[in-house]
Design a protein around this motif. Structure first.
Motif, short mmCIF file in Angstrom:
data_model
loop_
_atom_site.label_atom_id
_atom_site.label_comp_id
_atom_site.label_asym_id
_atom_site.label_seq_id
_atom_site.Cartn_x
_atom_site.Cartn_y
_atom_site.Cartn_z
N MET A 41 26.86 -6.28 -44.27
CA MET A 41 27.79 -6.27 -45.50
C MET A 41 26.82 -6.37 -46.61
N CYS A 42 26.97 -5.79 -47.89
CA CYS A 42 26.26 -5.74 -48.91
C CYS A 42 26.34 -7.21 -49.80
N CYS A 95 15.47 -4.03 -50.52
CA CYS A 95 16.49 -2.96 -50.33
C CYS A 95 16.02 -1.75 -50.06
N PRO A 96 16.01 -1.09 -48.77
CA PRO A 96 15.25 0.02 -48.66
C PRO A 96 15.90 1.29 -49.25
N LYS A 97 17.02 1.18 -49.85
CA LYS A 97 17.82 2.31 -50.52
C LYS A 97 17.86 2.13 -52.18
N CYS A 156 19.35 0.34 -53.95
CA CYS A 156 20.82 0.25 -54.38
C CYS A 156 21.31 -0.89 -55.33
N LEU A 157 20.20 -1.78 -55.16
CA LEU A 157 20.37 -3.15 -56.13
C LEU A 157 19.74 -3.19 -57.22
N CYS A 181 24.66 2.38 -50.01
CA CYS A 181 24.08 1.38 -49.30
C CYS A 181 24.50 1.68 -47.77
N ILE A 182 23.53 1.33 -47.04
CA ILE A 182 23.66 1.70 -45.39
C ILE A 182 24.12 0.57 -44.62
N GLU A 183 24.44 -0.51 -45.16
CA GLU A 183 24.79 -1.62 -44.78
C GLU A 183 23.79 -2.23 -43.70
N CYS A 184 22.36 -2.35 -43.99
CA CYS A 184 21.23 -2.71 -42.98
C CYS A 184 21.42 -4.35 -42.95
N GLY A 185 21.82 -4.85 -43.90
CA GLY A 185 21.97 -6.39 -44.02
C GLY A 185 20.46 -7.14 -44.53
N LEU A 186 19.59 -6.26 -44.76
CA LEU A 186 18.33 -7.08 -45.11
C LEU A 186 18.62 -7.74 -46.26
N CYS A 187 19.45 -7.45 -47.46
CA CYS A 187 19.44 -8.12 -48.54
C CYS A 187 20.08 -9.71 -48.27
S1 SF4 Z 1 22.77 -3.81 -47.04
FE1 SF4 Z 1 20.98 -2.79 -47.01
S2 SF4 Z 1 20.90 -0.92 -47.92
FE2 SF4 Z 1 22.69 -2.08 -48.81
S3 SF4 Z 1 22.35 -3.28 -50.26
FE3 SF4 Z 1 21.71 -4.55 -48.67
S4 SF4 Z 1 19.65 -3.91 -48.51
FE4 SF4 Z 1 20.34 -2.43 -49.49
#
Ligand code: SF4
Ligand SMILES: Cc1cc2nc3c(=O)[nH]c(=O)nc-3n(C[C@H](O)[C@H](O)[C@H](O)COP(=O)(O)OP(=O)(O)OC[C@H]3O[C@@H](n4cnc5c(N)ncnc54)[C@H](O)[C@@H]3O)c2cc1C
Ligand code: SF4
Ligand code: SF4
Length: 308
Positions: free
Chosen positions: A1-2, A22-24, A26-27, A46-52
């Protein structure tokens, strides 16, 4: 989730770790109505990668733990360096050493409009603007990414920031690097950048000067004493303003916590959560514990958490 859905505006400390990771892309961080940087969605990809979420200090606080620490009272033996530092001048002593070893130093300095930013120094001359406490929040921009690049190039890096900024960096890096020394300045909160901007506008109006006539601003001028320090604003050949912490309107508001960032009232980096290697603070009670060291020119309290 973002992260936008998980961290409330009054919790976010504006460290920018999520924006850096964020790899995309988008923040982004945008100023709110008090001038504090708050995280926003800039693109809806957002690709919902969860890194953030993994790098956010607010979402990664830990239980209070017992730590083995060593604490020192420290004075820099170079008097001019100590005079231009907020307390004992520990930062500049360590930073000089890092530069001599071919490393880089990342800390807070003013840009030409007296906004506070984090930036890098690679020479001793470039260290000067990083010295001294500035009582407002610095903009980290893409410094975490740059710190990582230097670390991967095997350069020694000294990073200095507020505890939440150190915590943001450590979570962003996601592993311990032997060539990183992370210092936190003990911090009771950061005031609103908008209040600072308005305050400077008011000073310029009162003194009938423009902002570009200001050459230097020191929040911790020690001309009179370390304890009763001044906020000093200097022009090319003259002092524009010099007021003690008890008389200066901005310092009075700051010290009474009138315009701190909301997250500072519930700091995510407290209780040694920041993972800093060193904490630096003003050793205000030195006259009670070690009067033989006190000369009212500044002593730092330095806490070490590991062998680094
Ligand atoms: S979930 Fe991933 S792509 Fe989405 S805002 Fe967070 S880091 Fe970026
Ligand atoms: C916002 C703020 C609040 C503080 N509150 C307290 C407190 O309540 N009690 C206490 O004992 N000490 C506090 N300190 C720390 C203290 O004032 C000294 O900065 C510290 O003791 C180091 O002093 P020094 O003489 O070694 O080095 P200095 O030369 O004063 O070095 C200060 C270092 O901090 C960095 N820095 C300066 N301003 C900022 C900023 N706004 N954000 C991030 N990094 C910054 C500089 O780049 C430099 O590396 C605070 C510092 C700040 C910046
Ligand atoms: S605290 Fe830092 S990582 Fe968490 S949302 Fe705010 S800016 Fe992003
Ligand atoms: S009090 Fe905590 S949240 Fe506020 S600036 Fe300092 S370290 Fe960050």
């Amino acid at each position: 989730m973002c992260i936008i859905n998980r961290v409330k505006t009054n919790q976010c400390c504006g460290c920018s770790a999520c924006v850096n990771i964020c790899p995309k892309q988008c923040l982004e961080l945008k100023e709110d109505k008090e001038g504090f940087l708050q995280v926003r969605l800039s693109k809806h990809n957002c690709i919902e990668c969860g890194l953030c979420e993994k790098v956010c200090p607010v979402l990664n606080t830990k239980e209070e733990k017992e730590l083995e620490i060593e604490a020192f009272a420290v004075k820099n033996t170079e008097e001019s360096q100590r005079k231009n530092s907020s307390s004992g001048g520990v930062f500049i002593a360590l930073a000089n050493q890092v530069i001599e070893e071919g490393g880089v130093v990342c800390g807070a300095k003013f840009d030409k409009d007296f906004h506070l930013i984090h930036d890098f120094a690679q020479t001793k001359e470039e260290l000067k603007p990083l010295m001294g406490s500035k009582y407002l929040q610095s903009d980290m921009k893409d410094c975490y990414k740059k710190v990582k690049n230097y670390l991967l190039q095997e350069r020694l890096v000294l990073f200095v920031g507020t505890p939440c900024q150190v915590m943001g960096l450590k979570l962003y890096l996601r592993k311990d690097y032997n060539n990183l020394l992370a210092i936190e300045v003990v911090c009771h909160g950061v005031p609103s950048p908008l209040v600072w901007e308005k305050y400077l506008e008011e000073v310029c109006k009162r003194k009938k000067i423009s902002l570009n006539e200001i050459e230097n601003i020191s929040f911790r001028n020690k001309d009179k004493s370390w304890r009763v320090f001044n906020l000093k604003i200097e022009g090319k050949d003259k002092t524009i303003l010099k007021e003690s912490l008890h008389d200066n309107l901005y310092m009075r508001g700051f010290l009474q916590n009138l315009f701190l960032r909301q997250s500072c009232h519930n700091c995510p980096a407290k209780n040694f959560n920041s993972m800093a290697d060193i904490s630096l603070a003003d050793y205000w009670s030195i006259d009670r514990f070690h009067p033989e060291i006190d000369d009212n020119k500044g002593v730092s309290a330095m806490i070490l958490y590991n062998k680094k």
